[in-house]
Design an enzyme around this catalytic site. Structure first.
Site, PDB file in Angstrom:
ATOM      1  N   THR A  28     -10.083   3.497   0.792  1.00  0.00           N
ATOM      2  CA  THR A  28     -11.272   2.840   0.200  1.00  0.00           C
ATOM      3  C   THR A  28     -12.546   3.601   0.556  1.00  0.00           C
ATOM      4  OG1 THR A  28     -11.372   1.325   2.076  1.00  0.00           O
ATOM      5  CG2 THR A  28     -10.312   0.497   0.087  1.00  0.00           C
ATOM      6  N   PRO A  33     -10.524   1.913  -4.851  1.00  0.00           N
ATOM      7  CA  PRO A  33     -10.421   0.494  -4.486  1.00  0.00           C
ATOM      8  C   PRO A  33      -9.002   0.116  -4.060  1.00  0.00           C
ATOM      9  CG  PRO A  33     -10.760   0.748  -6.874  1.00  0.00           C
ATOM     10  CD  PRO A  33     -10.809   2.119  -6.275  1.00  0.00           C
ATOM     11  N   ASP A  34      -8.897  -0.828  -3.124  1.00  0.00           N
ATOM     12  CA  ASP A  34      -7.562  -1.331  -2.780  1.00  0.00           C
ATOM     13  C   ASP A  34      -7.217  -2.468  -3.746  1.00  0.00           C
ATOM     14  OD1 ASP A  34      -8.998  -3.509  -1.873  1.00  0.00           O
ATOM     15  OD2 ASP A  34      -8.580  -3.194   0.242  1.00  0.00           O
ATOM     16  N   PHE A  35      -6.146  -3.197  -3.471  1.00  0.00           N
ATOM     17  CA  PHE A  35      -5.755  -4.293  -4.357  1.00  0.00           C
ATOM     18  C   PHE A  35      -6.333  -5.627  -3.896  1.00  0.00           C
ATOM     19  CE2 PHE A  35      -1.590  -2.445  -6.300  1.00  0.00           C
ATOM     20  CZ  PHE A  35      -2.356  -1.580  -7.045  1.00  0.00           C
ATOM     21  N   ARG A  36      -6.301  -5.899  -2.576  1.00  0.00           N
ATOM     22  CA  ARG A  36      -6.527  -7.269  -2.123  1.00  0.00           C
ATOM     23  C   ARG A  36      -7.862  -7.564  -1.462  1.00  0.00           C
ATOM     24  NH1 ARG A  36      -1.489  -5.895  -2.022  1.00  0.00           N
ATOM     25  NH2 ARG A  36      -0.017  -7.171  -3.186  1.00  0.00           N
ATOM     26  N   ASN A 104       0.260   4.619  -0.105  1.00  0.00           N
ATOM     27  CA  ASN A 104      -0.679   5.137  -1.105  1.00  0.00           C
ATOM     28  C   ASN A 104      -0.018   6.166  -2.005  1.00  0.00           C
ATOM     29  OD1 ASN A 104      -2.500   3.496   0.022  1.00  0.00           O
ATOM     30  ND2 ASN A 104      -3.683   5.071   1.065  1.00  0.00           N
ATOM     31  N   ASP A 106      -2.111   8.383  -3.771  1.00  0.00           N
ATOM     32  CA  ASP A 106      -3.231   9.240  -4.176  1.00  0.00           C
ATOM     33  C   ASP A 106      -3.169  10.679  -3.691  1.00  0.00           C
ATOM     34  OD1 ASP A 106      -4.038   9.037  -1.434  1.00  0.00           O
ATOM     35  OD2 ASP A 106      -5.185   7.232  -1.882  1.00  0.00           O
ATOM     36  N   HIS A 121       5.724   4.834  -1.921  1.00  0.00           N
ATOM     37  CA  HIS A 121       5.558   4.331  -3.291  1.00  0.00           C
ATOM     38  C   HIS A 121       5.321   5.435  -4.312  1.00  0.00           C
ATOM     39  CE1 HIS A 121       4.398   0.107  -1.557  1.00  0.00           C
ATOM     40  NE2 HIS A 121       5.677   0.380  -1.472  1.00  0.00           N
ATOM     41  N   CYS A 129       9.219  13.641 -17.517  1.00  0.00           N
ATOM     42  CA  CYS A 129       9.646  13.170 -18.836  1.00  0.00           C
ATOM     43  C   CYS A 129      10.874  12.284 -18.675  1.00  0.00           C
ATOM     44  CB  CYS A 129       9.972  14.363 -19.724  1.00  0.00           C
ATOM     45  SG  CYS A 129      10.730  13.841 -21.290  1.00  0.00           S
ATOM     46  N   CYS A 150       5.967  14.460 -23.582  1.00  0.00           N
ATOM     47  CA  CYS A 150       6.559  15.728 -23.164  1.00  0.00           C
ATOM     48  C   CYS A 150       6.677  16.645 -24.381  1.00  0.00           C
ATOM     49  CB  CYS A 150       7.943  15.444 -22.600  1.00  0.00           C
ATOM     50  SG  CYS A 150       8.888  16.898 -22.123  1.00  0.00           S
ATOM     51  N   CYS A 152       9.248  17.828 -25.412  1.00  0.00           N
ATOM     52  CA  CYS A 152      10.481  17.438 -26.125  1.00  0.00           C
ATOM     53  C   CYS A 152      10.277  16.151 -26.937  1.00  0.00           C
ATOM     54  CB  CYS A 152      11.641  17.261 -25.138  1.00  0.00           C
ATOM     55  SG  CYS A 152      11.639  15.670 -24.271  1.00  0.00           S
ATOM     56  N   SER A 191      -2.519  -4.596   3.938  1.00  0.00           N
ATOM     57  CA  SER A 191      -2.471  -6.056   4.072  1.00  0.00           C
ATOM     58  C   SER A 191      -1.123  -6.507   4.635  1.00  0.00           C
ATOM     59  CB  SER A 191      -2.715  -6.705   2.710  1.00  0.00           C
ATOM     60  OG  SER A 191      -1.716  -6.298   1.793  1.00  0.00           O
ATOM     61  N   ILE A 231     -11.393   1.935   8.917  1.00  0.00           N
ATOM     62  CA  ILE A 231     -10.534   2.906   9.601  1.00  0.00           C
ATOM     63  C   ILE A 231     -11.143   4.306   9.692  1.00  0.00           C
ATOM     64  CG2 ILE A 231      -9.154   3.412   7.530  1.00  0.00           C
ATOM     65  CD1 ILE A 231      -6.714   3.410   9.554  1.00  0.00           C
TER      66      ILE A 231
HETATM   67  P1  NAD Z   1      -3.798  -3.964  -0.091  1.00  0.00           P
HETATM   68  O1  NAD Z   1      -4.832  -3.759  -1.149  1.00  0.00           O
HETATM   69  O2  NAD Z   1      -2.843  -5.075  -0.227  1.00  0.00           O
HETATM   70  O3  NAD Z   1      -4.542  -4.170   1.300  1.00  0.00           O
HETATM   71  C1  NAD Z   1      -5.530  -3.300   1.772  1.00  0.00           C
HETATM   72  C2  NAD Z   1      -5.873  -3.728   3.178  1.00  0.00           C
HETATM   73  O4  NAD Z   1      -6.733  -2.748   3.739  1.00  0.00           O
HETATM   74  C3  NAD Z   1      -6.607  -5.071   3.252  1.00  0.00           C
HETATM   75  O5  NAD Z   1      -6.058  -5.811   4.294  1.00  0.00           O
HETATM   76  C4  NAD Z   1      -8.067  -4.659   3.527  1.00  0.00           C
HETATM   77  O6  NAD Z   1      -8.729  -5.597   4.321  1.00  0.00           O
HETATM   78  C5  NAD Z   1      -7.876  -3.381   4.281  1.00  0.00           C
HETATM   79  N1  NAD Z   1      -8.957  -2.397   4.147  1.00  0.00           N
HETATM   80  C6  NAD Z   1      -9.637  -2.059   3.027  1.00  0.00           C
HETATM   81  N2  NAD Z   1     -10.501  -1.061   3.292  1.00  0.00           N
HETATM   82  C7  NAD Z   1     -10.377  -0.790   4.628  1.00  0.00           C
HETATM   83  C8  NAD Z   1     -10.989   0.144   5.504  1.00  0.00           C
HETATM   84  N3  NAD Z   1     -11.925   0.996   5.086  1.00  0.00           N
HETATM   85  N4  NAD Z   1     -10.590   0.148   6.798  1.00  0.00           N
HETATM   86  C9  NAD Z   1      -9.651  -0.725   7.248  1.00  0.00           C
HETATM   87  N5  NAD Z   1      -9.035  -1.613   6.466  1.00  0.00           N
HETATM   88  C10 NAD Z   1      -9.385  -1.645   5.161  1.00  0.00           C
HETATM   89  O7  NAD Z   1      -3.070  -2.566   0.107  1.00  0.00           O
HETATM   90  P2  NAD Z   1      -1.575  -2.241   0.578  1.00  0.00           P
HETATM   91  O8  NAD Z   1      -1.206  -3.070   1.739  1.00  0.00           O
HETATM   92  O9  NAD Z   1      -1.503  -0.763   0.695  1.00  0.00           O
HETATM   93  O10 NAD Z   1      -0.637  -2.693  -0.627  1.00  0.00           O
HETATM   94  C11 NAD Z   1      -1.018  -2.505  -1.948  1.00  0.00           C
HETATM   95  C12 NAD Z   1      -0.181  -1.584  -2.807  1.00  0.00           C
HETATM   96  O11 NAD Z   1      -1.138  -0.971  -3.632  1.00  0.00           O
HETATM   97  C13 NAD Z   1       0.529  -0.458  -2.164  1.00  0.00           C
HETATM   98  O12 NAD Z   1       1.825  -0.557  -2.587  1.00  0.00           O
HETATM   99  C14 NAD Z   1      -0.069   0.832  -2.764  1.00  0.00           C
HETATM  100  O13 NAD Z   1       0.959   1.589  -3.372  1.00  0.00           O
HETATM  101  C15 NAD Z   1      -0.948   0.394  -3.870  1.00  0.00           C
HETATM  102  N6  NAD Z   1      -2.306   0.985  -3.944  1.00  0.00           N
HETATM  103  C16 NAD Z   1      -2.514   2.284  -3.599  1.00  0.00           C
HETATM  104  C17 NAD Z   1      -3.785   2.826  -3.649  1.00  0.00           C
HETATM  105  C18 NAD Z   1      -3.989   4.265  -3.262  1.00  0.00           C
HETATM  106  O14 NAD Z   1      -3.078   5.069  -3.436  1.00  0.00           O
HETATM  107  N7  NAD Z   1      -5.151   4.634  -2.722  1.00  0.00           N
HETATM  108  C19 NAD Z   1      -4.866   2.025  -4.045  1.00  0.00           C
HETATM  109  C20 NAD Z   1      -4.620   0.693  -4.410  1.00  0.00           C
HETATM  110  C21 NAD Z   1      -3.322   0.188  -4.331  1.00  0.00           C
END
Ligand code: NAD
Length: 239
Positions: A28, A33-36, A104, A106, A121, A129, A150, A152, A191, A231
Site C-alpha cells: 500500500t 490499494p489492498d482489499f480490506r 501479493n 505485484d 497467489h 494462452c 494470443c 493463435c 489481514s 510496515i
Molecule cells: P487484505 O487487503 O485482506 O489485508 C491487508 C492488511 O494489511 C490489512 O489488515 C491492513 O490493515 C494492512 N495494511 C494495509 N496497509 C498497511 C501498511 N502500510 N502497513 C501495515 N499493514 C497494512 O490483504 P491480504 O491479507 O494480502 O489478502 C488479500 C488478497 O488480495 C491476497 O490474496 C492478495 O493476492 C490480493 N491482493 C494483492 C495485492 C498486491 O499484489 N499488491 C493488492 C490487493 C490484493
C-alpha cells in the site's frame, strides 16, 4: 524508538533463519490499494463485489468484465518497491532472511532485489494462452484492448490464483518447509483471512512470531510481538 521496535531490532540481529510472510499491506505504501482497509477495493462500489469478479467462474462467464476490473484496479505497472520491500531484500543479502512468502501478485519484492520469493497467489507479470500455453508479459496485457488474445486466437489469462482456484501445491509445500525451519517469523500487511495462505502460521514452531500491521488481525493472540504501524515506516526505522 519504542520498546516493541527495540525488541524487533534485537531479534533480527540475533536471528539467521528469518522468514517473512506478507500480503497486500506490504504494497500500500507503493500506491497499490489492498482489499480490506477502509480505502481498499472491498469498500468501493462496483456492479459486482470484487471477490465475485476475480473468481474463476466469473472469468469463464464474463472475461470482458473481468478484464475491465482487473486492468483498472489490479494492475500497477509503474509502482516501485517501498522501504519494506527493500529492507527484506537487504536482510536476505545479509544471509539473515531465507525467504519471502507473499500473497501479493505485484512482483515488487523481486524489483527490490529479493531472490527467494514464493508467490502463493501467482503474479500479474506472467500470463499465458489458455489454448496453446504461449507466455505473455505484463505490458502485453496492459496494451491489449478487451480480452487479450494470443497469436493463435486463444484467450490470454493471468497466472494469478482467482477465487475458487487452488494454490500450487509445490509452492505451498516449500512455504511450509521454510516456516517450519524458521527461527523467526515476521508476518506483515496481511489481514490473515484468506485461506489456505493464512493457515501457514500454524506451521511455525518457534517463539519469535512478529506481527506488523496497521490494524488488528484475528491472529494477534498468536504473536510473541505485535507492532502496530505502517510496515514501510517500521522497517525504515530499524534498518
Ligand atoms: P487484505 O487487503 O485482506 O489485508 C491487508 C492488511 O494489511 C490489512 O489488515 C491492513 O490493515 C494492512 N495494511 C494495509 N496497509 C498497511 C501498511 N502500510 N502497513 C501495515 N499493514 C497494512 O490483504 P491480504 O491479507 O494480502 O489478502 C488479500 C488478497 O488480495 C491476497 O490474496 C492478495 O493476492 C490480493 N491482493 C494483492 C495485492 C498486491 O499484489 N499488491 C493488492 C490487493 C490484493
Amino acid at each position: 524508538m519504542t520498546r516493541e521496535m527495540e525488541q524487533l531490532k534485537q531479534w533480527i540481529e540475533e536471528s539467521d533463519n528469518i522468514v517473512f510472510f506478507g500480503g497486500a499491506g506490504v504494497s500500500t505504501e507503493s500506491g497499490i490499494p489492498d482489499f480490506r482497509s477502509v480505502d481498499g477495493l472491498y469498500h468501493q462500489q462496483y456492479k459486482y463485489p470484487p471477490e465475485t469478479i476475480i473468481s474463476h467462474s466469473f472469468y469463464m462467464r464474463n472475461p470482458e468484465e473481468f478484464y475491465r476490473f482487473y486492468k483498472n484496479k489490479m494492475l500497477f505497472p509503474d509502482a516501485k518497491p517501498n522501504a519494506a520491500h527493500l529492507a527484506l531484500a537487504k536482510l536476505e543479502a545479509q544471509g539473515k532472511l531465507k525467504a519471502v512468502l507473499t500473497q501479493n501478485i505485484d512482483g515488487l519484492h523481486q524489483d527490490a532485489g529479493s531472490r527467494e520469493v514464493l508467490e502463493l497467489h501467482g503474479s500479474v507479470r506472467r500470463n499465458y494462452c489458455t489454448r496453446c500455453g504461449k507466455f505473455y508479459d505484463l505490458p502485453y496485457i496492459v496494451q491489449a484492448s478487451g480480452v487479450p488474445k494470443c497469436s493463435c486466437g486463444g484467450a490470454v489469462k493471468p497466472d494469478v490464483v482467482l477465487y475458487e482456484e487452488g494454490l500450487d501445491q509445490r509452492t505451498m509445500q516449500k512455504a511450509v518447509s521454510y516456516i517450519r525451519n524458521a527461527d523467526m517469523l515476521i508476518i506483515g500487511g496481511t489481514s490473515l483471512t484468506v485461506y489456505p495462505a493464512a493457515g501457514l502460521i500454524d506451521y511455525y514452531r518457534g517463539n519469535r512470531l512478529v506481527l506488523i500491521n496497521k490494524s488488528v488481525t484475528p491472529m494477534d493472540n498468536r504473536a510473541d510481538l505485535i507492532i502496530s504501524g505502517k510496515i514501510g515506516e517500521v522497517f525504515a526505522e530499524i534498518l
